[in-house]
Design a protein around this motif. Structure first.
Motif, PDB file in Angstrom:
ATOM      1  N   LEU A   1       0.836  -1.200   0.000  1.00 43.39           N
ATOM      2  CA  LEU A   1       0.000   0.000   0.000  1.00 43.39           C
ATOM      3  C   LEU A   1       0.873   1.254   0.000  1.00 43.39           C
ATOM      4  CD1 LEU A   1      -2.740   1.384   0.193  1.00 43.39           C
ATOM      5  CD2 LEU A   1      -2.624   1.131   2.687  1.00 43.39           C
ATOM      6  N   LYS A   2       1.916   1.264   0.813  1.00 41.73           N
ATOM      7  CA  LYS A   2       2.843   2.403   0.867  1.00 41.73           C
ATOM      8  C   LYS A   2       3.500   2.621  -0.498  1.00 41.73           C
ATOM      9  CE  LYS A   2       7.155   3.786   3.187  1.00 41.73           C
ATOM     10  NZ  LYS A   2       8.102   3.392   2.135  1.00 41.73           N
ATOM     11  N   GLU A   3       3.890   1.544  -1.160  1.00 41.73           N
ATOM     12  CA  GLU A   3       4.509   1.645  -2.487  1.00 41.73           C
ATOM     13  C   GLU A   3       3.537   2.226  -3.508  1.00 41.73           C
ATOM     14  OE1 GLU A   3       6.242  -1.509  -5.776  1.00 41.73           O
ATOM     15  OE2 GLU A   3       6.547  -1.948  -3.654  1.00 41.73           O
ATOM     16  N   ARG A   4       2.286   1.758  -3.476  1.00 37.49           N
ATOM     17  CA  ARG A   4       1.278   2.286  -4.407  1.00 37.49           C
ATOM     18  C   ARG A   4       1.029   3.772  -4.165  1.00 37.49           C
ATOM     19  NH1 ARG A   4      -1.354  -2.645  -3.228  1.00 37.49           N
ATOM     20  NH2 ARG A   4      -2.848  -1.602  -1.860  1.00 37.49           N
ATOM     21  N   LEU A   5       0.993   4.149  -2.903  1.00 43.42           N
ATOM     22  CA  LEU A   5       0.773   5.558  -2.566  1.00 43.42           C
ATOM     23  C   LEU A   5       1.943   6.425  -3.040  1.00 43.42           C
ATOM     24  CD1 LEU A   5      -0.702   5.084   1.005  1.00 43.42           C
ATOM     25  CD2 LEU A   5      -1.909   6.072  -0.950  1.00 43.42           C
ATOM     26  N   GLU A   6       3.162   5.916  -2.927  1.00 44.55           N
ATOM     27  CA  GLU A   6       4.325   6.660  -3.422  1.00 44.55           C
ATOM     28  C   GLU A   6       4.236   6.881  -4.918  1.00 44.55           C
ATOM     29  OE1 GLU A   6       7.583   5.167  -0.046  1.00 44.55           O
ATOM     30  OE2 GLU A   6       7.464   4.193  -2.008  1.00 44.55           O
ATOM     31  N   HIS A   7       3.835   5.842  -5.665  1.00 45.13           N
ATOM     32  CA  HIS A   7       3.660   5.986  -7.122  1.00 45.13           C
ATOM     33  C   HIS A   7       2.550   6.993  -7.434  1.00 45.13           C
ATOM     34  CE1 HIS A   7       6.547   3.024  -8.324  1.00 45.13           C
ATOM     35  NE2 HIS A   7       5.925   2.021  -7.722  1.00 45.13           N
ATOM     36  N   ARG A   8       1.479   6.941  -6.641  1.00 49.93           N
ATOM     37  CA  ARG A   8       0.371   7.870  -6.863  1.00 49.93           C
ATOM     38  C   ARG A   8       0.820   9.315  -6.629  1.00 49.93           C
ATOM     39  NH1 ARG A   8      -4.634   7.259  -2.992  1.00 49.93           N
ATOM     40  NH2 ARG A   8      -4.641   5.156  -3.894  1.00 49.93           N
ATOM     41  N   ILE A   9       1.576   9.535  -5.555  1.00 50.53           N
ATOM     42  CA  ILE A   9       2.055  10.891  -5.248  1.00 50.53           C
ATOM     43  C   ILE A   9       2.978  11.403  -6.347  1.00 50.53           C
ATOM     44  CG2 ILE A   9       3.492  12.231  -3.655  1.00 50.53           C
ATOM     45  CD1 ILE A   9       2.348  10.409  -1.399  1.00 50.53           C
ATOM     46  N   LYS A  10       3.874  10.524  -6.844  1.00 50.83           N
ATOM     47  CA  LYS A  10       4.770  10.933  -7.934  1.00 50.83           C
ATOM     48  C   LYS A  10       3.978  11.277  -9.193  1.00 50.83           C
ATOM     49  CE  LYS A  10       8.893   8.386  -6.490  1.00 50.83           C
ATOM     50  NZ  LYS A  10       9.833   7.279  -6.809  1.00 50.83           N
ATOM     51  N   SER A  11       2.935  10.502  -9.475  1.00 48.99           N
ATOM     52  CA  SER A  11       2.094  10.773 -10.638  1.00 48.99           C
ATOM     53  C   SER A  11       1.377  12.110 -10.499  1.00 48.99           C
ATOM     54  CB  SER A  11       1.067   9.648 -10.818  1.00 48.99           C
ATOM     55  OG  SER A  11       0.159   9.936 -11.860  1.00 48.99           O
ATOM     56  N   ILE A  12       0.868  12.383  -9.302  1.00 49.21           N
ATOM     57  CA  ILE A  12       0.196  13.662  -9.045  1.00 49.21           C
ATOM     58  C   ILE A  12       1.173  14.818  -9.213  1.00 49.21           C
ATOM     59  CG2 ILE A  12      -0.906  15.072  -7.257  1.00 49.21           C
ATOM     60  CD1 ILE A  12      -2.149  12.463  -6.168  1.00 49.21           C
ATOM     61  N   GLU A  13       2.396  14.647  -8.692  1.00 50.78           N
ATOM     62  CA  GLU A  13       3.404  15.713  -8.805  1.00 50.78           C
ATOM     63  C   GLU A  13       3.774  15.970 -10.258  1.00 50.78           C
ATOM     64  OE1 GLU A  13       6.457  14.238  -6.250  1.00 50.78           O
ATOM     65  OE2 GLU A  13       5.640  15.221  -4.463  1.00 50.78           O
ATOM     66  N   ALA A  14       3.827  14.902 -11.070  1.00 49.78           N
ATOM     67  CA  ALA A  14       4.111  15.080 -12.500  1.00 49.78           C
ATOM     68  C   ALA A  14       2.979  15.848 -13.184  1.00 49.78           C
ATOM     69  CB  ALA A  14       4.311  13.718 -13.171  1.00 49.78           C
ATOM     70  N   GLN A  15       1.732  15.537 -12.820  1.00 56.90           N
ATOM     71  CA  GLN A  15       0.590  16.261 -13.378  1.00 56.90           C
ATOM     72  C   GLN A  15       0.595  17.725 -12.931  1.00 56.90           C
ATOM     73  OE1 GLN A  15      -3.288  13.988 -13.176  1.00 56.90           O
ATOM     74  NE2 GLN A  15      -1.969  12.448 -12.228  1.00 56.90           N
ATOM     75  N   GLU A  16       0.952  17.943 -11.662  1.00 60.12           N
ATOM     76  CA  GLU A  16       1.058  19.312 -11.156  1.00 60.12           C
ATOM     77  C   GLU A  16       2.090  20.105 -11.959  1.00 60.12           C
ATOM     78  OE1 GLU A  16       0.029  19.246  -6.368  1.00 60.12           O
ATOM     79  OE2 GLU A  16       2.076  18.873  -7.047  1.00 60.12           O
ATOM     80  N   GLU A  17       3.232  19.481 -12.207  1.00 64.29           N
ATOM     81  CA  GLU A  17       4.304  20.162 -12.932  1.00 64.29           C
ATOM     82  C   GLU A  17       3.845  20.547 -14.339  1.00 64.29           C
ATOM     83  OE1 GLU A  17       9.052  19.550 -14.064  1.00 64.29           O
ATOM     84  OE2 GLU A  17       7.966  18.044 -12.901  1.00 64.29           O
ATOM     85  N   ALA A  18       3.129  19.627 -15.002  1.00 66.23           N
ATOM     86  CA  ALA A  18       2.621  19.923 -16.346  1.00 66.23           C
ATOM     87  C   ALA A  18       1.640  21.096 -16.319  1.00 66.23           C
ATOM     88  CB  ALA A  18       1.952  18.684 -16.943  1.00 66.23           C
ATOM     89  N   LEU A  19       0.782  21.129 -15.312  1.00 68.41           N
ATOM     90  CA  LEU A  19      -0.178  22.226 -15.196  1.00 68.41           C
ATOM     91  C   LEU A  19       0.505  23.540 -14.833  1.00 68.41           C
ATOM     92  CD1 LEU A  19      -3.125  20.404 -13.375  1.00 68.41           C
ATOM     93  CD2 LEU A  19      -3.056  21.145 -15.759  1.00 68.41           C
ATOM     94  N   PHE A  20       1.496  23.480 -13.950  1.00 66.50           N
ATOM     95  CA  PHE A  20       2.258  24.695 -13.611  1.00 66.50           C
ATOM     96  C   PHE A  20       2.974  25.241 -14.842  1.00 66.50           C
ATOM     97  CE2 PHE A  20       2.583  23.165  -8.986  1.00 66.50           C
ATOM     98  CZ  PHE A  20       1.585  24.038  -8.582  1.00 66.50           C
ATOM     99  N   TYR A  21       3.491  24.324 -15.675  1.00 68.25           N
ATOM    100  CA  TYR A  21       4.166  24.738 -16.906  1.00 68.25           C
ATOM    101  C   TYR A  21       3.191  25.463 -17.839  1.00 68.25           C
ATOM    102  CZ  TYR A  21       6.615  24.373 -21.382  1.00 68.25           C
ATOM    103  OH  TYR A  21       7.198  24.655 -22.602  1.00 68.25           O
ATOM    104  N   SER A  22       2.004  24.877 -18.006  1.00 68.96           N
ATOM    105  CA  SER A  22       0.992  25.521 -18.869  1.00 68.96           C
ATOM    106  C   SER A  22       0.563  26.869 -18.312  1.00 68.96           C
ATOM    107  CB  SER A  22      -0.227  24.602 -19.008  1.00 68.96           C
ATOM    108  OG  SER A  22       0.120  23.385 -19.629  1.00 68.96           O
ATOM    109  N   LEU A  23       0.406  26.931 -16.994  1.00 66.54           N
ATOM    110  CA  LEU A  23       0.041  28.191 -16.356  1.00 66.54           C
ATOM    111  C   LEU A  23       1.164  29.219 -16.531  1.00 66.54           C
ATOM    112  CD1 LEU A  23      -2.129  29.611 -14.663  1.00 66.54           C
ATOM    113  CD2 LEU A  23      -0.981  28.749 -12.608  1.00 66.54           C
TER     114      LEU A  23
END
Length: 242
Positions: free
Chosen positions: A179-201
């Motif tokens: 579960l901890k491993e899955r959550l780490e992957h989820r957080i990294k995925s969210i951070e990548a999406q955040e970065e893409a949105l920050f770039y567009s902004l």
């Protein structure tokens, strides 16, 4: 004699080189081409680095505007998506912390269970050793043998109990680790999406040039990078024959 012949050969090569204009031109063209390719590789590497810097600055620009609550034209969708991502990230981080705490608790419990089992076995074996000291009387021998058998049965029960306890704890540890491993992957995925949105902004901000003291220094850095990129592109185009 060998060195004399070698000198003659070298003189002939030099003589041919001096008289053959086309040969000289081909050699010069080859050397010039090699130098041009080397310069192009270096310029393209520099261009890649400058573009990476520009991307990082645009991300920082968008992030800073988001954190400061600065409105940006045509960016409502981006800001809405960022709000959702921030909430998802916060929830995932809380779940990750819970999983980490649970793993620490279970590992401590497993270690305590192992120590407790070792102590029980040690005590039982010590008692078994004392029971093996037999006297000369048959009745006492029989009693001692029964005691030994009882102790051996107790040891087997202890081993079975310890195996069940370890199995249950290791199963729980495996669950929380995954579960901890899955959550780490989820957080990294969210951070990548955040970065893409920050770039567009950030790109929207670069175009809109919303004036704000928290953004002005970033605008200046981006303008400097853009100028360097433009210069590098021009040099690459010129050397490529464009």
């Amino acid at each position: 004699m060998f060195y004399f012949l070698l000198c003659i050969i070298l003189l002939l090569v030099v003589f041919i080189f001096l008289r053959d204009k086309q040969l000289r031109m081909r050699i010069s063209a080859f050397l010039a081409g090699a130098r041009r390719r080397s310069v192009l590789i270096r310029l393209k590497f520099q261009l890649k680095k400058e573009r990476q810097k520009r991307g990082s600055l645009l991300c920082e620009l968008g992030k800073r505007a988001w954190e400061q609550g600065i409105p940006v034209r045509d960016s409502d969708f981006l800001q809405t998506e960022l709000t959702k991502l921030v909430e998802r990230k916060k929830t995932s981080q809380m779940e990750w912390k819970k999983a980490l705490d649970e793993l620490e608790r279970l590992n401590q419990q497993l270690e305590m269970a192992r120590r407790s089992h070792d102590e029980k076995v040690k005590k039982k074996q010590e008692g078994k050793g004392r029971g093996q000291v037999l006297t000369g009387e048959d009745k006492e021998k029989e009693t001692s043998l029964e005691k030994i058998k009882s102790d051996e049965a107790d040891l087997k029960d202890l081993e079975a109990e310890a195996r069940r306890e370890r199995h249950d704890l290791e199963k729980a540890i495996h669950y929380w680790s995954k579960l901890k491993e899955r959550l780490e992957h989820r957080i990294k995925s969210i951070e990548a999406q955040e970065e893409a949105l920050f770039y567009s902004l950030g790109k929207n901000l670069e175009e809109a040039r919303v004036s704000h003291q928290q953004l002005d220094s970033l605008y200046s850095q981006i303008d400097t990078i853009n100028q360097r990129i433009s210069t590098l592109l021009h040099r690459i185009e010129t050397l490529s024959g464009g």
